[in-house]
Design an enzyme around this catalytic site. Sequence first.
Site, PDB file in Angstrom:
ATOM      1  N   ASN A   9      14.522   4.687   7.660  1.00 27.24           N
ATOM      2  CA  ASN A   9      14.473   3.111   8.107  1.00 27.24           C
ATOM      3  C   ASN A   9      14.659   2.278   7.096  1.00 27.24           C
ATOM      4  OD1 ASN A   9      13.555   0.652   9.008  1.00 27.24           O
ATOM      5  ND2 ASN A   9      11.294   1.048   8.843  1.00 27.24           N
ATOM      6  N   TRP A  10      15.983   1.923   7.034  1.00 27.49           N
ATOM      7  CA  TRP A  10      16.648   1.039   6.010  1.00 27.49           C
ATOM      8  C   TRP A  10      15.853  -0.551   6.009  1.00 27.49           C
ATOM      9  CZ3 TRP A  10      22.647   2.182   6.419  1.00 27.49           C
ATOM     10  CH2 TRP A  10      22.789   3.607   6.265  1.00 27.49           C
ATOM     11  N   LYS A  11      15.406  -0.781   6.981  1.00 22.59           N
ATOM     12  CA  LYS A  11      14.616  -2.210   7.258  1.00 22.59           C
ATOM     13  C   LYS A  11      15.738  -3.091   6.780  1.00 22.59           C
ATOM     14  CE  LYS A  11      10.132   0.120   5.682  1.00 22.59           C
ATOM     15  NZ  LYS A  11       9.129  -0.191   5.015  1.00 22.59           N
ATOM     16  N   HIS A  95       6.516  -1.257  14.233  1.00 23.12           N
ATOM     17  CA  HIS A  95       6.446  -0.777  12.786  1.00 23.12           C
ATOM     18  C   HIS A  95       5.153  -1.966  12.145  1.00 23.12           C
ATOM     19  CE1 HIS A  95       7.281  -0.764   8.447  1.00 23.12           C
ATOM     20  NE2 HIS A  95       7.741   0.639   8.586  1.00 23.12           N
ATOM     21  N   GLU A  97       5.255  -3.703   9.761  1.00 25.29           N
ATOM     22  CA  GLU A  97       5.832  -4.942   9.431  1.00 25.29           C
ATOM     23  C   GLU A  97       6.188  -5.794  10.437  1.00 25.29           C
ATOM     24  OE1 GLU A  97       9.099  -3.162   7.285  1.00 25.29           O
ATOM     25  OE2 GLU A  97       7.643  -2.479   5.550  1.00 25.29           O
ATOM     26  N   GLU A 167       1.795   5.956   9.797  1.00 27.32           N
ATOM     27  CA  GLU A 167       2.141   5.156   8.497  1.00 27.32           C
ATOM     28  C   GLU A 167       0.996   4.198   8.083  1.00 27.32           C
ATOM     29  OE1 GLU A 167       6.729   4.742   8.282  1.00 27.32           O
ATOM     30  OE2 GLU A 167       5.920   3.001   8.955  1.00 27.32           O
ATOM     31  N   GLY A 173       5.665   1.379   0.834  1.00 32.00           N
ATOM     32  CA  GLY A 173       6.437   0.613  -0.240  1.00 32.00           C
ATOM     33  C   GLY A 173       5.590   0.324  -1.612  1.00 32.00           C
ATOM     34  N   SER A 213       5.743   5.930   1.390  1.00 35.69           N
ATOM     35  CA  SER A 213       6.186   6.262  -0.005  1.00 35.69           C
ATOM     36  C   SER A 213       6.662   7.855  -0.005  1.00 35.69           C
ATOM     37  CB  SER A 213       5.226   6.045  -1.068  1.00 35.69           C
ATOM     38  OG  SER A 213       5.056   4.665  -1.250  1.00 35.69           O
ATOM     39  N   GLY A 234      11.300   4.876   4.204  1.00 34.14           N
ATOM     40  CA  GLY A 234      11.786   3.706   3.810  1.00 34.14           C
ATOM     41  C   GLY A 234      12.542   3.674   2.495  1.00 34.14           C
ATOM     42  N   GLY A 235      12.043   3.088   1.352  1.00 34.15           N
ATOM     43  CA  GLY A 235      13.029   3.055   0.150  1.00 34.15           C
ATOM     44  C   GLY A 235      13.475   4.091  -0.168  1.00 34.15           C
TER      45      GLY A 235
HETATM   46  P1  13P Z   1       8.257   3.356   2.097  1.00 34.87           P
HETATM   47  O1  13P Z   1       8.882   4.772   2.223  1.00 34.87           O
HETATM   48  O2  13P Z   1       9.289   2.387   1.475  1.00 34.87           O
HETATM   49  O3  13P Z   1       7.173   3.467   1.589  1.00 34.87           O
HETATM   50  O4  13P Z   1       8.374   2.678   3.732  1.00 34.87           O
HETATM   51  C1  13P Z   1       7.953   3.518   4.585  1.00 34.87           C
HETATM   52  C2  13P Z   1       8.152   2.749   6.153  1.00 34.87           C
HETATM   53  O5  13P Z   1       7.681   1.839   6.323  1.00 34.87           O
HETATM   54  C3  13P Z   1       9.008   3.609   6.845  1.00 34.87           C
HETATM   55  O6  13P Z   1       9.154   2.982   8.203  1.00 34.87           O
END
Ligand code: 13P
Length: 254
Positions: A9-11, A95, A97, A167, A173, A213, A234-235
Amino acid sequence: MRKPIIAANWKMNKTVKKAVAFVDDLKKQLSNYTGVEVVVCPPFTALNKVSEVLKESNIIVGAQNMYPEPAGAVTGEISPLMLLDLGCDYVIIGHSERRTLFNETDETVNKKLKCAFTYRLRPILCVGEYLEQRDAGKAEEVVYNQLIKGLADIGKDDIVRMVIAYEPIWAIGTGRTATPEDANAMHKFIRHILSEIYDQKVAAKVRIQYGGSVRPDNIDDLMNQSDIDGALVGGASLDVRSLVRIVKFKREIA
Ligand code: 13P
């Protein structure tokens, strides 16, 4: 056997040029790697080009969100038909967010899931609790409610096509991962809820990812848990080497 699924998930990251260079490299590094389903979810702006690059590969494309109508006067939104047109198979729904920043409710999530199924998109439904909720001993209750409301009126044929991502919001993050044992306990609980809503056979088929994470140095321990079927990253998915290492996790359990 549930096929493991790792989704990136590149956001809100990467220009089209960077996205294309990334998937070009990823495709080369993962050619002939078939044991794991790999999904890349770029921002909307890069979906078209990323799909083009990945057309002949075993890497699947997903979107990060969608509006639950095929078309209409909805300024700034993207419909499931448009996502199909851009080569998407998967779509991330609910998600944290989106729930937090855009006030998405379980009812909205339910509408989006139903609409995604109507257009044969495969949703990745995200659930998870805040730290205060976990500390108050309410993590299971929160996830239970998200699932019961989110999955209302979703049938057996659809649920087995989708993925659930657990999650915990406090792990996203933050560099703070749930312990593999804690994550697995929640995954088992989720599977238990699925067996109550549907039945055990169905529950055993649904893939449940962990997200929060996830990194090259913790993926192996996570994937060695009985009910963790993959990761939503994500990251650490923004760097090709790191994502490839995550995809090539080492698992000792059958
Ligand atoms: P991180 O891997 O950056 O913690 O993000 C997780 C996430 O929200 C994936 O959808």
